[in-house]
Design a protein around this motif. Structure first.
Motif, PDB file in Angstrom:
ATOM      1  N   ILE A 213      49.312  31.293  37.871  1.00  0.00           N
ATOM      2  CA  ILE A 213      49.833  32.099  36.392  1.00  0.00           C
ATOM      3  C   ILE A 213      48.472  32.573  35.713  1.00  0.00           C
ATOM      4  N   SER A 214      47.383  32.510  36.311  1.00  0.00           N
ATOM      5  CA  SER A 214      46.111  33.013  35.653  1.00  0.00           C
ATOM      6  C   SER A 214      46.023  34.579  36.181  1.00  0.00           C
ATOM      7  N   GLU A 215      46.722  34.887  36.961  1.00  0.00           N
ATOM      8  CA  GLU A 215      46.604  36.567  37.525  1.00  0.00           C
ATOM      9  C   GLU A 215      46.715  37.360  36.535  1.00  0.00           C
ATOM     10  N   PRO A 216      47.732  37.192  35.606  1.00  0.00           N
ATOM     11  CA  PRO A 216      47.906  38.627  34.563  1.00  0.00           C
ATOM     12  C   PRO A 216      46.702  38.357  33.531  1.00  0.00           C
ATOM     13  N   PHE A 217      46.028  37.474  33.454  1.00  0.00           N
ATOM     14  CA  PHE A 217      44.849  37.540  32.785  1.00  0.00           C
ATOM     15  C   PHE A 217      43.898  38.333  33.244  1.00  0.00           C
ATOM     16  N   LYS A 218      43.760  38.492  34.638  1.00  0.00           N
ATOM     17  CA  LYS A 218      42.463  39.308  35.212  1.00  0.00           C
ATOM     18  C   LYS A 218      42.938  41.018  34.956  1.00  0.00           C
ATOM     19  N   ILE A 219      43.878  41.223  34.577  1.00  0.00           N
ATOM     20  CA  ILE A 219      44.289  42.729  34.348  1.00  0.00           C
ATOM     21  C   ILE A 219      43.567  43.175  32.704  1.00  0.00           C
ATOM     22  N   GLN A 220      42.919  44.220  32.952  1.00  0.00           N
ATOM     23  CA  GLN A 220      42.362  44.778  31.586  1.00  0.00           C
ATOM     24  C   GLN A 220      43.539  44.865  30.516  1.00  0.00           C
TER      25      GLN A 220
END
Length: 297
Positions: A213-220
């Motif tokens: 669930i943290s992966e969308p946070f990694k997108i600029q």
């Protein structure tokens, strides 16, 4: 003292084929069929268990439905981590309403669930049949997110922590806990751990969500999402209760005041000596929600 209210587990399917879970609390003796249900929407790393106290406090008069977003609790994990975003949760909520034939409801959204509430108010009215939020309780979130809290969340979400015992889990989760619940003792943290963790097949205690669930946070720019102020205005004519933790690092006092000024039917209650986010069992919360729901009856 509020009684423990029984519930049944229910499941529904998302548009992309995920089996999702909700708790449907038993109808109390004083409930009325003409009252809309309260649909409870949890925070980013949380689940339906957070809302047991809501059912205990108000389930005698209101139907309470608490859901697990995809990737949390008893809901299936998504194959595509990029579906762990608020607009997808809105679509999943619409599918639940369609499954249960719900056209009107009161939304209770904690943190992420509050964002889903704002988006739902602006989008579900366009569905067929239209879904209508007739009351909203937004727990410690707003269109602007304090950068301090956002950075804190980004630093812990997705970490694969595990613990030997519930006491170890409680102590681990209490590290830095003064930012949330400075008055909590060990027994309180054990109760907190049992809400947000589970026992794994290997016997370890782990966090009860998909670490991706943290992966969308990694997108600029992914942590910010869309500009929520225009969306927030969809609540303009909807009775709204805004709850804010007094020491929250997510919802600033300035943003909370701005939110209340923009809505014609909004009230603000500050929960004393609590951070992000109130657990909803605090006396300030219970009193505010009781008064709010009494006006909606």
């Amino acid at each position: 003292m509020a009684r423990a209210v029984e519930y049944k587990d229910g499941y529904w399917w998302s548009a992309d084929g995920l089996r999702l879970h909700y708790r449907d609390y038993a109808m109390g003796e004083n409930q009325s069929d003409d009252r809309p249900p309260i649909i409870c929407l949890p925070g980013l790393t949380r689940n339906a268990r957070d809302f047991a106290t809501i059912a205990d406090s108000f389930g005698d008069q209101w139907r309470v439905i608490a859901l697990d977003f995809r990737g949390r609790g008893e809901s299936a994990y998504a194959k595509d981590a990029m579906t762990y975003v608020p607009l997808t949760y809105v679509q999943d909520l619409e599918a639940l309403c369609a499954e249960l034939n719900i056209e009107k409801f009161i939304a209770l959204g904690t943190s992420l669930g509050g964002i889903v509430t704002m988006l739902s108010a602006s989008t579900l009215s366009g569905t067929k049949p239209p879904r209508q939020i007739v009351g909203a309780i937004i727990n410690d979130i707003g269109p602007d997110i304090d950068p301090r809290g956002l950075e804190r969340i980004k630093n812990y979400v997705g970490q694969g922590r595990s613990y030997d015992t519930w006491a170890h889990a409680a102590r681990g989760l209490s590290e830095g806990g003064e930012l949330m619940f400075p008055d909590y003792e060990l027994s309180d943290w054990i109760g907190f751990a049992k809400k947000c963790c589970k026992l794994s097949s290997s016997g370890r205690i782990i966090l009860d969500y998909d670490s991706r669930i943290s992966e969308p946070f990694k997108i600029q720019g992914g942590e910010a999402g869309v500009d929520l102020w225009p969306v927030f205005k969809a609540l303009s004519d909807i009775p709204t209760l805004l709850l804010r933790g007094e020491i929250s690092d997510i919802l600033s006092a300035e943003t909370a005041d701005k939110m209340v000024k923009q809505l014609r039917k909004a009230t603000l209650r500050t929960v004393k000596n609590v951070g992000h986010c109130p657990a909803l069992d605090e006396p300030d919360c219970v009193q505010a929600m009781e008064g709010f729901l009494n006006k909606l009856r």
